[in-house]
Design a protein around this motif. Structure first.
Motif, short mmCIF file in Angstrom:
data_model
loop_
_atom_site.label_atom_id
_atom_site.label_comp_id
_atom_site.label_asym_id
_atom_site.label_seq_id
_atom_site.Cartn_x
_atom_site.Cartn_y
_atom_site.Cartn_z
N MET A 1 25.11 1.84 -40.23
CA MET A 1 24.89 3.12 -39.53
C MET A 1 23.39 3.44 -39.48
O MET A 1 22.88 3.86 -38.44
CB MET A 1 25.63 4.26 -40.23
CG MET A 1 27.08 4.31 -39.93
SD MET A 1 27.73 5.85 -40.62
CE MET A 1 29.44 5.46 -40.72
N GLU A 2 22.70 3.25 -40.59
CA GLU A 2 21.24 3.47 -40.62
C GLU A 2 20.52 2.54 -39.66
O GLU A 2 19.61 2.95 -38.94
CB GLU A 2 20.70 3.24 -42.03
CG GLU A 2 20.97 4.35 -42.99
CD GLU A 2 20.34 4.08 -44.35
OE1 GLU A 2 19.21 3.55 -44.39
OE2 GLU A 2 20.98 4.39 -45.37
N PRO B 1 30.38 1.99 -37.34
CA PRO B 1 30.62 0.62 -37.81
C PRO B 1 31.52 0.59 -39.05
O PRO B 1 31.29 1.31 -40.01
CB PRO B 1 29.22 0.10 -38.13
CG PRO B 1 28.40 1.32 -38.38
CD PRO B 1 29.00 2.41 -37.57
N CYS B 2 32.54 -0.23 -38.97
CA CYS B 2 33.45 -0.37 -40.12
C CYS B 2 33.96 -1.80 -40.18
O CYS B 2 33.76 -2.60 -39.26
CB CYS B 2 34.60 0.61 -40.02
SG CYS B 2 35.90 0.15 -38.87
N ARG B 3 34.61 -2.11 -41.27
CA ARG B 3 35.35 -3.35 -41.46
C ARG B 3 36.38 -3.07 -42.55
O ARG B 3 36.35 -2.01 -43.17
CB ARG B 3 34.43 -4.52 -41.82
CG ARG B 3 33.68 -4.40 -43.11
CD ARG B 3 32.81 -5.64 -43.35
NE ARG B 3 31.91 -5.40 -44.44
CZ ARG B 3 30.77 -4.73 -44.36
NH1 ARG B 3 30.38 -4.25 -43.21
NH2 ARG B 3 30.02 -4.54 -45.42
N ALA B 4 37.24 -4.01 -42.80
CA ALA B 4 38.29 -3.80 -43.80
C ALA B 4 37.88 -4.40 -45.13
O ALA B 4 37.08 -5.33 -45.20
CB ALA B 4 39.60 -4.43 -43.32
N LEU C 1 33.60 2.44 -43.94
CA LEU C 1 32.45 2.64 -43.06
C LEU C 1 31.24 1.98 -43.70
O LEU C 1 31.06 2.05 -44.91
CB LEU C 1 32.19 4.12 -42.84
CG LEU C 1 33.33 4.91 -42.20
CD1 LEU C 1 32.92 6.37 -42.04
CD2 LEU C 1 33.73 4.31 -40.87
N ASP C 2 30.41 1.35 -42.89
CA ASP C 2 29.23 0.65 -43.38
C ASP C 2 28.00 1.53 -43.21
O ASP C 2 27.46 1.65 -42.11
CB ASP C 2 29.07 -0.68 -42.63
CG ASP C 2 28.01 -1.57 -43.22
OD1 ASP C 2 26.95 -1.06 -43.63
OD2 ASP C 2 28.23 -2.80 -43.26
N GLY C 3 27.57 2.16 -44.30
CA GLY C 3 26.43 3.08 -44.27
C GLY C 3 25.13 2.41 -43.89
O GLY C 3 24.33 2.98 -43.13
#
Length: 113
Positions: free
Chosen positions: A67-68, A19-22, A62-64
């Protein structure tokens, strides 16, 4: 007020893997980094699939937390973020079905979790 986020990729309709975003985005919804980069290799537009703002590679994060969340709830379609910062998995509406057992005269709700 609660915020609902989808754990499926907007572009490919698959579950998010990375998962990511800008940094240019103001939303919480993520998109999958691998799929986004692959799509931009073929046709480089570098535009966020959620909000349509410019989202160049060097601005991706990246959205930590996401991810969890993805690793701890593998059977949900959405996540509900609550005002206090906590979150809860939202199960698909298909999961809960009302059934009627006419053969034995028992009616009820079966939860297939």
């Amino acid at each position: 007020m609660c915020v609902y986020l989808c754990v499926n990729e907007q572009l490919g309709k698959m579950r998010l893997m990375i998962p990511c975003r800008a940094l240019t985005c103001s939303h919480l919804q993520c998109f999958d980094a691998t799929l986004y980069i692959q799509m931009n290799e073929k046709k480089p537009t570098w535009v966020c699939p959620v909000c349509d703002k410019k989202a160049p590679f060097e601005h991706l994060i990246l959205d930590g937390l996401f991810m969890e969340i993805l690793s701890s709830c593998v059977d949900c379609d959405e996540i509900q973020f609550k005002e206090d910062g906590s979150w809860a998995p939202m199960r698909s509406k298909k999961v809960v079905q009302e059934v009627s057992a006419s053969s034995n005269g028992i009616e009820g709700i079966v939860c297939l979790l």
